[in-house]
Scaffold this motif. Structure first.
Motif, PDB file in Angstrom:
ATOM      1  N   UNK A   1     -23.950  46.154   7.470  1.00 36.44           N
ATOM      2  CA  UNK A   1     -24.624  45.674   6.268  1.00 36.44           C
ATOM      3  C   UNK A   1     -25.095  46.821   5.378  1.00 36.44           C
ATOM      4  N   UNK A   2     -25.712  47.830   5.979  1.00 35.89           N
ATOM      5  CA  UNK A   2     -26.273  48.912   5.155  1.00 35.89           C
ATOM      6  C   UNK A   2     -25.227  49.946   4.774  1.00 35.89           C
ATOM      7  N   UNK A   3     -24.082  49.987   5.512  1.00 42.16           N
ATOM      8  CA  UNK A   3     -23.093  51.022   5.266  1.00 42.16           C
ATOM      9  C   UNK A   3     -21.913  50.588   4.420  1.00 42.16           C
TER      10      UNK A   3
ATOM     11  N   UNK B   1     -25.369  38.564  -1.228  1.00 43.44           N
ATOM     12  CA  UNK B   1     -26.669  39.144  -0.879  1.00 43.44           C
ATOM     13  C   UNK B   1     -26.861  40.475  -1.593  1.00 43.44           C
ATOM     14  N   UNK B   2     -25.827  41.298  -1.578  1.00 47.59           N
ATOM     15  CA  UNK B   2     -25.914  42.621  -2.196  1.00 47.59           C
ATOM     16  C   UNK B   2     -26.122  42.518  -3.698  1.00 47.59           C
ATOM     17  N   UNK B   3     -25.359  41.669  -4.349  1.00 51.72           N
ATOM     18  CA  UNK B   3     -25.425  41.540  -5.809  1.00 51.72           C
ATOM     19  C   UNK B   3     -26.799  41.080  -6.284  1.00 51.72           C
TER      20      UNK B   3
ATOM     21  N   UNK C   1     -26.242  45.752   1.834  1.00 50.02           N
ATOM     22  CA  UNK C   1     -27.245  44.689   1.854  1.00 50.02           C
ATOM     23  C   UNK C   1     -28.573  45.293   2.288  1.00 50.02           C
ATOM     24  N   UNK C   2     -29.646  44.931   1.592  1.00 45.65           N
ATOM     25  CA  UNK C   2     -30.982  45.381   1.991  1.00 45.65           C
ATOM     26  C   UNK C   2     -31.348  44.729   3.328  1.00 45.65           C
TER      27      UNK C   2
ATOM     28  N   UNK D   1     -31.045  60.110   7.049  1.00 44.10           N
ATOM     29  CA  UNK D   1     -29.594  60.049   7.224  1.00 44.10           C
ATOM     30  C   UNK D   1     -29.176  60.436   8.639  1.00 44.10           C
ATOM     31  N   UNK D   2     -30.008  61.237   9.321  1.00 42.44           N
ATOM     32  CA  UNK D   2     -29.697  61.690  10.669  1.00 42.44           C
ATOM     33  C   UNK D   2     -30.972  62.208  11.318  1.00 42.44           C
TER      34      UNK D   2
END
Length: 440
Positions: A309-311, A282-284, A316-317, A18-19
């Motif tokens: 995309x990831x946030x 894409x996410x679904x 989305x992967x 995460x950081x």
């Protein structure tokens, strides 16, 4: 088989960091070890603990002070494009028609395909890449050469015979039935042989008729566990051309959705210009957007919105890749250096822990192969690399002021290339140093 004890500073990710302060995301041992038997990691952790588990007679290899990591994973590249790298063109479609398609026509010849396969795997090992997801050419001979060489080297590889039946030279076209039959033949001949995985590979919607897309859909239904790979939303002209060819589709992503090609084993190269609707689709479906930074910059295709995309609420992967030969380097280190810059240009940050996560466990998860590759966990394949942050004089000078693991990783990412790969192990066997001098 004799057990091998590998000593060095070990790093393996448990999840996405995460950081920079997220020490729970990875396991780092300043004096670590791996115990390797029969191609697998059977123990990992602190040196004293792991050494106590080794049988008498185990061979010890000391890589200190270097860093031992899982082998890099490259999720999108083109095996027949080794001699296309560095071809001068204005954009994607000009580059394909002027350089790439004529070069790929040569892979109908078995001798040429076999020669390039040898060089391809040499470069993978030289650059620390132990698993790659490759496009072959439309010719079955290219897939046969690729998988035969992967088998000889005992490497875990994913690849497919490209399906394409329009908008390319005659020497690069199959038919819907031929694409189906030859893909089936490649699956029957190579999938599960050694560590080979076959991917269903319609090149992209522009080069496949609706009939061929239906043939790809039939293959996905018959072989639901196989990976699927294709291209999506790389270039504005490509998007317009695709939508003109498939006017019934809502957008480019919907073309693939209509043929059942979205899903958790599907890898979509590029995905730069997706709409919110496409991101949701894409996410679904759990589909994977594959970021190819050096290629996107080289061809002027655009800036990949990784953080968006990831946030987003429906994330989305994402995976990362070189995209040889639109990409300009075989090195995942060089690739992530460019990925960092692309995020900088969008006002985002990509920290070095994230970069090394993506090159290892992140890409393994994108391939649904995290139980086999991408970590140093016991029971996984003994595919790992040894990194030297002082591999060149300039790197060694910078290394004098490195005071943290994050600093070391960022140095490797920013200045490293194949010279920073001190060794590449495949199934527990040192493979890079066996390459010797590249052959002509």
């Amino acid at each position: 088989m004799t057990a091998t004890l590998i000593r060095g500073r070990t790093l393996s990710f448990k999840r996405a960091p995460a950081s920079l302060d997220d020490t729970g995301a990875y396991a780092y041992e300043p004096d670590g070890a791996l115990l390797v038997e029969d191609g697998l990691i059977v123990a990992s952790g602190g040196y004293d603990v792991v050494k106590a588990q080794a049988r008498d007679g185990a061979v010890e290899i000391d890589h200190r002070p270097h860093l031992v990591l899982p082998g890099f994973i490259d999720t999108h590249l083109h095996f027949p494009q080794m001699q296309v790298i560095g071809s001068y063109a204005a954009n994607l479609l000009e580059w394909l028609n002027t350089y790439t398609f004529p070069e790929e026509c040569r892979f109908v010849e078995t001798a040429h395909a076999e020669r390039i396969a040898t060089h391809f795997f040499d470069e993978m090992l030289r650059h620390g890449t132990t698993t790659a997801v490759a496009y072959c050419s439309v010719h079955k001979t290219s897939a046969d050469a690729f998988f035969a060489e992967a088998l000889r080297r005992n490497m875990r590889m994913i690849a497919g015979k490209v399906m394409m039946d329009r908008n390319a030279p005659q020497g690069l076209l199959d038919t819907p039935q031929m694409g189906y039959d030859e893909t089936r033949a490649v699956i029957d001949q190579w999938h599960g042989k050694g560590r080979n995985h076959v991917a269903i590979t319609p090149r992209f919607a522009i080069t496949s008729t609706p009939e061929q897309m239906s043939a790809a859909q039939a293959l996905v239904r018959e072989f639901p566990d196989l990976h699927v790979q294709t291209h999506l939303s790389e270039n504005r002209d490509e998007i317009d051309f695709t939508c003109a060819l498939y006017p019934e589709a809502a957008d480019y992503t919907d073309v693939y959705a209509r043929y059942g090609l979205l899903g958790p084993k599907t890898l979509f190269g590029h995905c730069i210009h997706l709409s919110e609707r496409e991101m949701d689709a894409m996410s679904e479906t759990g589909s994977v957007a594959v970021h190819c930074p050096t290629s996107n910059l080289f061809l002027g295709s655009g800036l990949f919105p990784l953080k968006k995309l990831v946030g987003r609420e429906n994330p989305v992967r994402v995976a990362v890749a070189t995209d040889i030969g639109g990409g300009s380097s075989y090195s995942m280190l060089r690739t992530m250096d460019e990925a960092y810059k692309i995020q900088q240009l969008q006002g985002e940050r990509l920290n070095p822990l994230e970069s090394f996560y993506y090159m290892t466990l992140g890409n393994a998860r994108a391939l649904s192969l995290e139980n086999k590759i991408g970590t140093l966990e016991p029971g996984t394949d003994a595919d790992f690399i040894v990194l030297n942050m002082a591999a060149t004089p300039a790197m060694a000078l910078k290394a004098e002021v490195v005071n943290s693991l994050a600093d070391e990783l960022f140095l490797l990412q920013t200045m490293g290339d194949d010279r920073a790969i001190a060794e590449t192990y495949v199934a527990g066997v040192a493979a890079k140093t066996r390459l010797g001098t590249p052959s002509p």
